[in-house]
Design a protein around this motif. Structure first.
Motif, PDB file in Angstrom:
ATOM      1  N   TRP A 116       0.833  -1.210   0.000  1.00 41.20           N
ATOM      2  CA  TRP A 116       0.000   0.000   0.000  1.00 41.20           C
ATOM      3  C   TRP A 116       0.868   1.262   0.000  1.00 41.20           C
ATOM      4  CZ3 TRP A 116      -4.757   0.055  -1.561  1.00 41.20           C
ATOM      5  CH2 TRP A 116      -5.534  -1.088  -1.433  1.00 41.20           C
ATOM      6  N   ALA A 117       1.963   1.230   0.736  1.00 37.76           N
ATOM      7  CA  ALA A 117       2.877   2.382   0.764  1.00 37.76           C
ATOM      8  C   ALA A 117       3.477   2.603  -0.623  1.00 37.76           C
ATOM      9  CB  ALA A 117       3.972   2.167   1.801  1.00 37.76           C
ATOM     10  N   ARG A 118       3.849   1.529  -1.291  1.00 43.36           N
ATOM     11  CA  ARG A 118       4.403   1.623  -2.653  1.00 43.36           C
ATOM     12  C   ARG A 118       3.343   2.194  -3.600  1.00 43.36           C
ATOM     13  NH1 ARG A 118       9.080   2.148  -4.631  1.00 43.36           N
ATOM     14  NH2 ARG A 118       9.771   0.765  -2.981  1.00 43.36           N
ATOM     15  N   LYS A 119       2.109   1.762  -3.459  1.00 42.95           N
ATOM     16  CA  LYS A 119       1.009   2.268  -4.288  1.00 42.95           C
ATOM     17  C   LYS A 119       0.835   3.776  -4.067  1.00 42.95           C
ATOM     18  CE  LYS A 119      -2.497  -0.478  -4.792  1.00 42.95           C
ATOM     19  NZ  LYS A 119      -2.783  -0.847  -6.174  1.00 42.95           N
ATOM     20  N   ALA A 120       0.929   4.205  -2.809  1.00 45.83           N
ATOM     21  CA  ALA A 120       0.806   5.632  -2.482  1.00 45.83           C
ATOM     22  C   ALA A 120       1.986   6.423  -3.049  1.00 45.83           C
ATOM     23  CB  ALA A 120       0.707   5.815  -0.970  1.00 45.83           C
ATOM     24  N   TYR A 121       3.183   5.854  -2.940  1.00 48.60           N
ATOM     25  CA  TYR A 121       4.378   6.504  -3.490  1.00 48.60           C
ATOM     26  C   TYR A 121       4.238   6.656  -5.011  1.00 48.60           C
ATOM     27  CZ  TYR A 121       9.193   7.047  -5.059  1.00 48.60           C
ATOM     28  OH  TYR A 121      10.343   7.487  -5.675  1.00 48.60           O
ATOM     29  N   GLU A 122       3.771   5.609  -5.674  1.00 49.77           N
ATOM     30  CA  GLU A 122       3.586   5.674  -7.126  1.00 49.77           C
ATOM     31  C   GLU A 122       2.555   6.725  -7.515  1.00 49.77           C
ATOM     32  OE1 GLU A 122       2.748   1.575  -7.969  1.00 49.77           O
ATOM     33  OE2 GLU A 122       4.869   1.016  -7.815  1.00 49.77           O
ATOM     34  N   ALA A 123       1.486   6.870  -6.718  1.00 52.41           N
ATOM     35  CA  ALA A 123       0.504   7.935  -6.966  1.00 52.41           C
ATOM     36  C   ALA A 123       1.174   9.293  -6.803  1.00 52.41           C
ATOM     37  CB  ALA A 123      -0.674   7.804  -6.017  1.00 52.41           C
ATOM     38  N   GLY A 124       2.039   9.403  -5.793  1.00 53.33           N
ATOM     39  CA  GLY A 124       2.783  10.652  -5.593  1.00 53.33           C
ATOM     40  C   GLY A 124       3.660  10.983  -6.790  1.00 53.33           C
ATOM     41  N   LEU A 125       4.306   9.973  -7.353  1.00 56.90           N
ATOM     42  CA  LEU A 125       5.133  10.194  -8.547  1.00 56.90           C
ATOM     43  C   LEU A 125       4.285  10.658  -9.730  1.00 56.90           C
ATOM     44  CD1 LEU A 125       7.538   7.105  -8.483  1.00 56.90           C
ATOM     45  CD2 LEU A 125       8.169   9.510  -8.155  1.00 56.90           C
ATOM     46  N   ARG A 126       3.124  10.020  -9.902  1.00 57.54           N
ATOM     47  CA  ARG A 126       2.264  10.377 -11.046  1.00 57.54           C
ATOM     48  C   ARG A 126       1.704  11.790 -10.927  1.00 57.54           C
ATOM     49  NH1 ARG A 126       0.715   4.878 -10.421  1.00 57.54           N
ATOM     50  NH2 ARG A 126      -1.070   5.462  -9.125  1.00 57.54           N
ATOM     51  N   THR A 127       1.444  12.232  -9.703  1.00 58.07           N
ATOM     52  CA  THR A 127       0.813  13.548  -9.527  1.00 58.07           C
ATOM     53  C   THR A 127       1.822  14.651  -9.230  1.00 58.07           C
ATOM     54  OG1 THR A 127       0.422  13.111  -7.173  1.00 58.07           O
ATOM     55  CG2 THR A 127      -1.343  12.530  -8.701  1.00 58.07           C
TER      56      THR A 127
END
Length: 107
Positions: A94-105
């Motif tokens: 879940w943390a990785r998923k959140a980090y990836e969302a941070g990268l995309r935005t």
């Protein structure tokens, strides 16, 4: 929540940085904000791609009410799925998923 507890929660993601902001804390990995601590709760960043996953897992979206009678605003942060709180591997995912969302935005 103490910074040490936050670091323990995200140990599977790697090194994090914690910065005070708006009465809470911003949580960063490799310079990208991926989570917030607000009123003692950790919220993970999501975007159009990942928000449905959070909703399906039973997470709730953070709604900021602000002051001065502001209209409630849905923010791009979601509660941690309950099943991840006691499972280091799941929490890391879940943390990785959140980090990836941070990268995309990231702007």
């Amino acid at each position: 929540m103490k910074d040490e507890d936050i670091r323990d929660l995200f140990v599977g993601l790697g090194p994090i940085t914690i910065r005070r902001m708006f009465g809470g804390k911003g949580i960063y990995h490799e310079g990208v904000i991926f989570a917030l601590e607000v009123d003692g709760e950790i919220l993970l960043k999501a975007d159009r791609e990942s928000a449905p996953d959070f909703a399906e897992a039973g997470s709730r979206q953070w709604v900021y009410t602000g002051k001065s009678g502001r209209k409630p605003t849905a923010m791009p942060y979601w509660s941690i799925p309950d099943s991840a709180l006691d499972d280091t591997e799941e929490m890391s995912a879940w943390a990785r998923k959140a980090y990836e969302a941070g990268l995309r935005t990231r702007k």
